[in-house]
Design a protein around this motif. Structure first.
Motif, PDB file in Angstrom:
ATOM      1  N   VAL A  37       0.765  -1.191   0.182  1.00 18.07           N
ATOM      2  CA  VAL A  37      -0.069  -0.067   0.101  1.00 18.07           C
ATOM      3  C   VAL A  37       0.769   1.223   0.109  1.00 18.07           C
ATOM      4  O   VAL A  37       1.807   1.313   0.868  1.00 18.07           O
ATOM      5  N   ILE A  38       0.462   2.182  -0.752  1.00 15.45           N
ATOM      6  CA  ILE A  38       1.038   3.494  -0.658  1.00 15.45           C
ATOM      7  C   ILE A  38       0.053   4.534  -0.068  1.00 15.45           C
ATOM      8  O   ILE A  38      -0.927   4.305  -0.489  1.00 15.45           O
ATOM      9  N   PHE A  39       0.529   5.335   0.423  1.00 15.21           N
ATOM     10  CA  PHE A  39      -0.166   6.848   1.151  1.00 15.21           C
ATOM     11  C   PHE A  39       0.233   7.898   0.322  1.00 15.21           C
ATOM     12  O   PHE A  39       1.410   8.222   0.510  1.00 15.21           O
ATOM     13  N   ARG A  40      -0.526   8.580  -0.476  1.00 15.22           N
ATOM     14  CA  ARG A  40      -0.084   9.888  -1.036  1.00 15.22           C
ATOM     15  C   ARG A  40      -1.264  10.808  -1.030  1.00 15.22           C
ATOM     16  O   ARG A  40      -2.348  10.281  -0.747  1.00 15.22           O
ATOM     17  N   LYS A  41      -0.904  12.009  -1.430  1.00 13.58           N
ATOM     18  CA  LYS A  41      -1.943  13.062  -1.564  1.00 13.58           C
ATOM     19  C   LYS A  41      -2.794  12.854  -2.629  1.00 13.58           C
ATOM     20  O   LYS A  41      -2.476  12.428  -3.870  1.00 13.58           O
ATOM     21  N   MET A  42      -4.117  13.097  -2.308  1.00 15.81           N
ATOM     22  CA  MET A  42      -5.232  12.702  -3.477  1.00 15.81           C
ATOM     23  C   MET A  42      -5.296  13.949  -4.485  1.00 15.81           C
ATOM     24  O   MET A  42      -4.878  15.116  -4.190  1.00 15.81           O
ATOM     25  N   THR A  43      -5.518  13.447  -5.711  1.00 14.47           N
ATOM     26  CA  THR A  43      -5.798  14.485  -6.637  1.00 14.47           C
ATOM     27  C   THR A  43      -7.095  14.469  -7.323  1.00 14.47           C
ATOM     28  O   THR A  43      -7.937  13.400  -7.096  1.00 14.47           O
ATOM     29  N   VAL A  44      -7.226  15.163  -8.288  1.00 16.63           N
ATOM     30  CA  VAL A  44      -8.721  15.329  -8.827  1.00 16.63           C
ATOM     31  C   VAL A  44      -8.834  13.966  -9.557  1.00 16.63           C
ATOM     32  O   VAL A  44      -9.889  13.630  -9.877  1.00 16.63           O
ATOM     33  N   ALA A  45      -8.017  13.343 -10.114  1.00 12.74           N
ATOM     34  CA  ALA A  45      -7.924  12.075 -10.904  1.00 12.74           C
ATOM     35  C   ALA A  45      -8.632  10.935  -9.959  1.00 12.74           C
ATOM     36  O   ALA A  45      -9.263   9.939 -10.366  1.00 12.74           O
ATOM     37  N   ASP A  46      -8.779  11.056  -8.708  1.00 13.42           N
ATOM     38  CA  ASP A  46      -8.972  10.031  -7.676  1.00 13.42           C
ATOM     39  C   ASP A  46     -10.511  10.403  -7.171  1.00 13.42           C
ATOM     40  O   ASP A  46     -10.955   9.622  -6.351  1.00 13.42           O
ATOM     41  N   VAL A  47     -10.965  11.185  -7.768  1.00 16.48           N
ATOM     42  CA  VAL A  47     -12.443  11.533  -7.153  1.00 16.48           C
ATOM     43  C   VAL A  47     -13.367  10.629  -7.490  1.00 16.48           C
ATOM     44  O   VAL A  47     -14.078  10.174  -6.460  1.00 16.48           O
ATOM     45  N   ALA A  48     -13.667   9.920  -8.568  1.00 16.31           N
ATOM     46  CA  ALA A  48     -14.651   9.061  -8.736  1.00 16.31           C
ATOM     47  C   ALA A  48     -14.427   7.803  -7.661  1.00 16.31           C
ATOM     48  O   ALA A  48     -15.231   7.233  -7.135  1.00 16.31           O
ATOM     49  N   ALA A  49     -12.997   7.181  -7.469  1.00 16.74           N
ATOM     50  CA  ALA A  49     -12.765   5.971  -6.544  1.00 16.74           C
ATOM     51  C   ALA A  49     -13.010   6.411  -5.221  1.00 16.74           C
ATOM     52  O   ALA A  49     -13.557   5.664  -4.613  1.00 16.74           O
ATOM     53  N   HIS A  79      -7.845  24.772   1.463  1.00 17.84           N
ATOM     54  CA  HIS A  79      -7.584  24.656   2.854  1.00 17.84           C
ATOM     55  C   HIS A  79      -7.339  22.772   2.825  1.00 17.84           C
ATOM     56  O   HIS A  79      -7.215  22.136   3.716  1.00 17.84           O
ATOM     57  N   ALA A  80      -8.149  22.465   1.773  1.00 19.26           N
ATOM     58  CA  ALA A  80      -8.196  20.833   1.826  1.00 19.26           C
ATOM     59  C   ALA A  80      -7.090  20.001   1.460  1.00 19.26           C
ATOM     60  O   ALA A  80      -6.185  20.533   0.403  1.00 19.26           O
ATOM     61  N   TYR A  81      -6.900  19.006   2.115  1.00 14.69           N
ATOM     62  CA  TYR A  81      -5.684  18.160   1.851  1.00 14.69           C
ATOM     63  C   TYR A  81      -5.933  16.575   2.189  1.00 14.69           C
ATOM     64  O   TYR A  81      -6.401  16.376   3.368  1.00 14.69           O
ATOM     65  N   TYR A  82      -6.227  15.854   1.326  1.00  9.69           N
ATOM     66  CA  TYR A  82      -6.844  14.660   1.150  1.00  9.69           C
ATOM     67  C   TYR A  82      -5.536  13.699   1.264  1.00  9.69           C
ATOM     68  O   TYR A  82      -4.676  13.690  -0.024  1.00  9.69           O
ATOM     69  N   VAL A  83      -5.594  12.482   1.676  1.00  7.75           N
ATOM     70  CA  VAL A  83      -4.555  11.646   1.589  1.00  7.75           C
ATOM     71  C   VAL A  83      -5.150  10.148   1.202  1.00  7.75           C
ATOM     72  O   VAL A  83      -6.313   9.859   1.842  1.00  7.75           O
ATOM     73  N   VAL A  84      -4.797   9.482   0.196  1.00  4.49           N
ATOM     74  CA  VAL A  84      -5.387   8.295  -0.106  1.00  4.49           C
ATOM     75  C   VAL A  84      -4.396   7.012   0.007  1.00  4.49           C
ATOM     76  O   VAL A  84      -3.095   7.167   0.009  1.00  4.49           O
ATOM     77  N   ALA A  85      -5.117   5.826   0.231  1.00  6.34           N
ATOM     78  CA  ALA A  85      -4.456   4.710   0.234  1.00  6.34           C
ATOM     79  C   ALA A  85      -4.457   3.784  -0.890  1.00  6.34           C
ATOM     80  O   ALA A  85      -5.609   3.709  -1.401  1.00  6.34           O
ATOM     81  N   GLU A  86      -3.557   3.469  -1.681  1.00  5.74           N
ATOM     82  CA  GLU A  86      -3.794   2.892  -2.921  1.00  5.74           C
ATOM     83  C   GLU A  86      -2.732   1.666  -3.135  1.00  5.74           C
ATOM     84  O   GLU A  86      -1.673   1.365  -2.417  1.00  5.74           O
ATOM     85  N   MET A  87      -3.468   0.624  -3.489  1.00  5.23           N
ATOM     86  CA  MET A  87      -2.936  -0.684  -3.678  1.00  5.23           C
ATOM     87  C   MET A  87      -2.931  -0.963  -5.169  1.00  5.23           C
ATOM     88  O   MET A  87      -3.385  -0.103  -5.935  1.00  5.23           O
ATOM     89  N   GLU A  88      -2.547  -2.244  -5.492  1.00  5.25           N
ATOM     90  CA  GLU A  88      -2.337  -2.571  -7.200  1.00  5.25           C
ATOM     91  C   GLU A  88      -3.895  -2.014  -7.690  1.00  5.25           C
ATOM     92  O   GLU A  88      -3.925  -1.751  -9.079  1.00  5.25           O
ATOM     93  N   GLU A  89      -4.671  -2.681  -6.853  1.00  7.80           N
ATOM     94  CA  GLU A  89      -5.969  -2.739  -7.627  1.00  7.80           C
ATOM     95  C   GLU A  89      -6.738  -1.250  -7.681  1.00  7.80           C
ATOM     96  O   GLU A  89      -7.856  -1.057  -8.147  1.00  7.80           O
ATOM     97  N   GLY A  90      -6.102  -0.288  -6.942  1.00  9.36           N
ATOM     98  CA  GLY A  90      -6.691   0.988  -6.830  1.00  9.36           C
ATOM     99  C   GLY A  90      -6.771   1.459  -5.495  1.00  9.36           C
ATOM    100  O   GLY A  90      -6.247   1.044  -4.583  1.00  9.36           O
TER     101      GLY A  90
END
Ligand SMILES: CC(C)(COP(=O)(O)OP(=O)(O)OC[C@H]1O[C@@H](n2cnc3c(N)ncnc32)[C@H](O)[C@@H]1OP(=O)(O)O)[C@@H](O)C(=O)NCCC(=O)NCCS
Length: 151
Positions: free
Chosen positions: A5-17, A44-55
């Motif tokens: 798993v990687i933890f990274r900053k969310m971008t607009v491309a991640d919105v649907a998921a 002010h928004a800062y979102y972190v996502v957890a991403e695996m190979e599956e998404g």
């Protein structure tokens, strides 16, 4: 498939998921538009996502204002819960908040949501006040929880 798993900053491309996880997790889910605006207009928004190979398998949203961070929402895909991903995600979010200059973090949680309260308590959060009837669907109370990073 890899379990890493990687933890990274969310971008607009991640919105649907992220929105899909939101809908699977909450009775009052935010709209896809709300997440879109968080990404493109809320400085002010800062979102972190957890991403695996599956998404994307989880996310934690925060608002960072001067030296305070406030968690807006946190969720893990139902099939991935109970595997320490929520804890690792919160640790990553706390790290990001500290890097952005925050000295404390606060959040609201349903008084009935013991799983989430256990997680926050494990990470050092303390009980604050109660916000009466905070949730608009069933008027459940919210417990405010907070942690100072320097304590
Ligand atoms: C809350 C949530 C993010 C936790 O993520 P998770 O990956 O399932 O949790 P973890 O496996 O990282 O567990 C971390 C800690 O949370 C608590 N916890 C997790 N599952 C629990 C359960 N079934 N019962 C009680 N406590 C639990 C424990 O304190 C656990 O630490 P421990 O295993 O050492 O006891 C996840 O359950 C979720 O997405 N829930 C729905 C959305 C939600 O309620 N979000 C919070 C809104 S405020």
């Amino acid at each position: 498939m890899s379990d890493s798993v990687i933890f990274r900053k969310m971008t607009v491309a991640d919105v649907a998921a992220v929105h899909r996880i939101e809908e699977l997790s909450f009775t009052l889910p935010w709209t896809k538009d709300a997440f879109y605006h968080e990404m493109v207009t809320n400085e002010h928004a800062y979102y972190v996502v957890a991403e695996m190979e599956e998404g994307i398998v989880g996310y934690c949203g925060m608002w960072l204002v001067i030296d305070e961070s406030h968690v807006t929402n946190v969720a893990i895909l139902p099939e991935h819960r109970g595997k320490k991903l929520g804890e690792r995600l919160m640790v990553a979010a706390i790290e990001a908040a500290k890097q952005q200059g925050a000295v404390m973090m606060s959040l609201e949680v349903r008084v009935s949501n013991e799983v989430a309260q256990n997680l926050y308590r494990k990470l050092g959060f303390k009980n604050g006040g109660i916000r009466k009837g905070y949730y608009t669907d069933d008027h459940e109370d919210a417990l405010v929880m907070w942690v100072r990073f320097d304590e």
